[in-house]
Scaffold this motif. Sequence first.
Motif, PDB file in Angstrom:
ATOM      1  N   SER A 100      -0.511  -5.000   2.905  1.00  0.00           N
ATOM      2  CA  SER A 100      -1.830  -5.737   3.313  1.00  0.00           C
ATOM      3  C   SER A 100      -1.442  -7.376   3.539  1.00  0.00           C
ATOM      4  CB  SER A 100      -2.994  -5.445   2.744  1.00  0.00           C
ATOM      5  OG  SER A 100      -2.705  -5.962   1.215  1.00  0.00           O
TER       6      SER A 100
ATOM      7  N   ARG B  87       0.313   5.234  -0.736  1.00  0.00           N
ATOM      8  CA  ARG B  87      -0.584   6.177  -1.130  1.00  0.00           C
ATOM      9  C   ARG B  87      -0.461   7.397  -0.154  1.00  0.00           C
ATOM     10  NH1 ARG B  87      -6.989   5.071  -2.324  1.00  0.00           N
ATOM     11  NH2 ARG B  87      -5.668   3.878  -3.914  1.00  0.00           N
TER      12      ARG B  87
ATOM     13  N   TYR C 249      -7.791  -6.350  -1.020  1.00  0.00           N
ATOM     14  CA  TYR C 249      -6.624  -5.448  -0.845  1.00  0.00           C
ATOM     15  C   TYR C 249      -7.157  -3.988  -0.995  1.00  0.00           C
ATOM     16  CZ  TYR C 249      -3.187  -2.338  -2.731  1.00  0.00           C
ATOM     17  OH  TYR C 249      -2.085  -1.370  -3.035  1.00  0.00           O
TER      18      TYR C 249
ATOM     19  N   MET D   7      -7.313  -0.844   1.747  1.00  0.00           N
ATOM     20  CA  MET D   7      -6.674   0.163   1.584  1.00  0.00           C
ATOM     21  C   MET D   7      -7.663   1.454   1.563  1.00  0.00           C
ATOM     22  SD  MET D   7      -4.178   1.405  -1.576  1.00  0.00           S
ATOM     23  CE  MET D   7      -5.537   0.760  -2.857  1.00  0.00           C
TER      24      MET D   7
ATOM     25  N   ILE E  26       0.902  -1.232  -0.061  1.00  0.00           N
ATOM     26  CA  ILE E  26       0.018   0.031  -0.029  1.00  0.00           C
ATOM     27  C   ILE E  26       1.100   1.357  -0.026  1.00  0.00           C
ATOM     28  CG2 ILE E  26      -1.656   1.321   1.251  1.00  0.00           C
ATOM     29  CD1 ILE E  26      -2.634  -1.411   2.381  1.00  0.00           C
TER      30      ILE E  26
END
Length: 420
Positions: A373, A270, A381, A385, A268
């Motif tokens: 994850s 972001r 997933y 997220m 992940i």
Amino acid sequence: MDSIKHWLYDYLVSSGLSENSAKYLNMLALLLALIIIVFVIDFITRKLLVKAFAQFASVSKTNFDDLLVNNKVPRNIAHIIPLLIALVFIREVFIDFPAFENIVERGLQVFAIVLTLWIVRSLLNTLKDYLKTLPRLKDKPIDSYIQVFMIFAWLGGFMSAIAIVTGIPFLTFATGLGAISAVIILVFKDTIMGFVASIQVSINDMVRIGDWITFEKYGADGDVIEITLATVKVQNFDKTITTIPTYALISDSFKNWRGMTSSEGRRIKRALYIKQEGVKYLTEPEVDKLKEIQLITSYLETRQKDIKLYNRSNSIDKILLLNGRNLTNIGVFRKYIDSYLKHHSAINKDMMIMARQLAPTTQGIPLEIYAFSSDKRWENYEYIMSDIFDHLMAALPYFDLEIFELPSSSSFKASLNDKF
């Protein structure tokens, strides 16, 4: 034997028919009889051989013989006996017509080459299907190697057939073929490139059947379902099929997600873009208020003690918050993200967990989440997220922070209304 061959001939001549006409009618009758015999023997041989193979396959423990039956190997082998019979007796049929005998005999020899190629192809397809059932070879590009072998086999068969039809010795014909090798290379350019590429792909283990790859140039994003000599087929997540030239895998850049699927987590990565104008130092009352957030209570208490001790020992004037050491709301929020991720049940705690601040941009200050994850399935997933960022965006106001977003038309209208 001679009496049988010329029985009709003798009968027709004795009936007053000319010798020339009697020869033609005798040849046609013998040819018709040979054709009927060959077809009958072919039918019987095929039925017996296919039935015998099927019965043997039904009682055997391996599935290789079942694949032989499915790929029509017994059926093709059964044609050998009728062909041999035709080759032996064709001379007797055309004994009075050597020119016809030569043409038909060459035709049967060409058919023998084609039949041999059919049998070889059936055996190779059987071998391919069998190897694909083996776990350690299931993801290998076996189709490519079978196709390469068949290309050389068909090329050899084609050359042999031409040598038989023209009466030129095979070695002489093969030697003369070198003169047109440049044309052949041009015609089979893609095949040759695909062959070389498939070998490199296999040796370097770049792609396997079942791998998830992303190839932006060809719009491919999905699972590899087939690797052949010339093409690689990718089933995209919307169930469409993208066909990619095999040589493109070594000439262009693509992403293979196998490393992710074989690892213990899916990354992940972001960022949240925070408004810069909301960043500030925290006063003691504000820090005390944030201590009510359980995930960072211990952290704030420890940090507050350390900061007070440092400022006191260095005689820092705290009339201004700028002096000495202080906590900031964005720093505390970053620590909150870190603690939240470490307590999240869907995050793999054995892999890297990090909340970091990136360089400020015109859209704000990026706070990036970097974690993995535990569930790598796409649907789960995305849910994990989204759940994380839903929570963090809702938590921002507790730290007096805001997400940056460009103003909408309603924002301009509200501003105008305030002015007038």
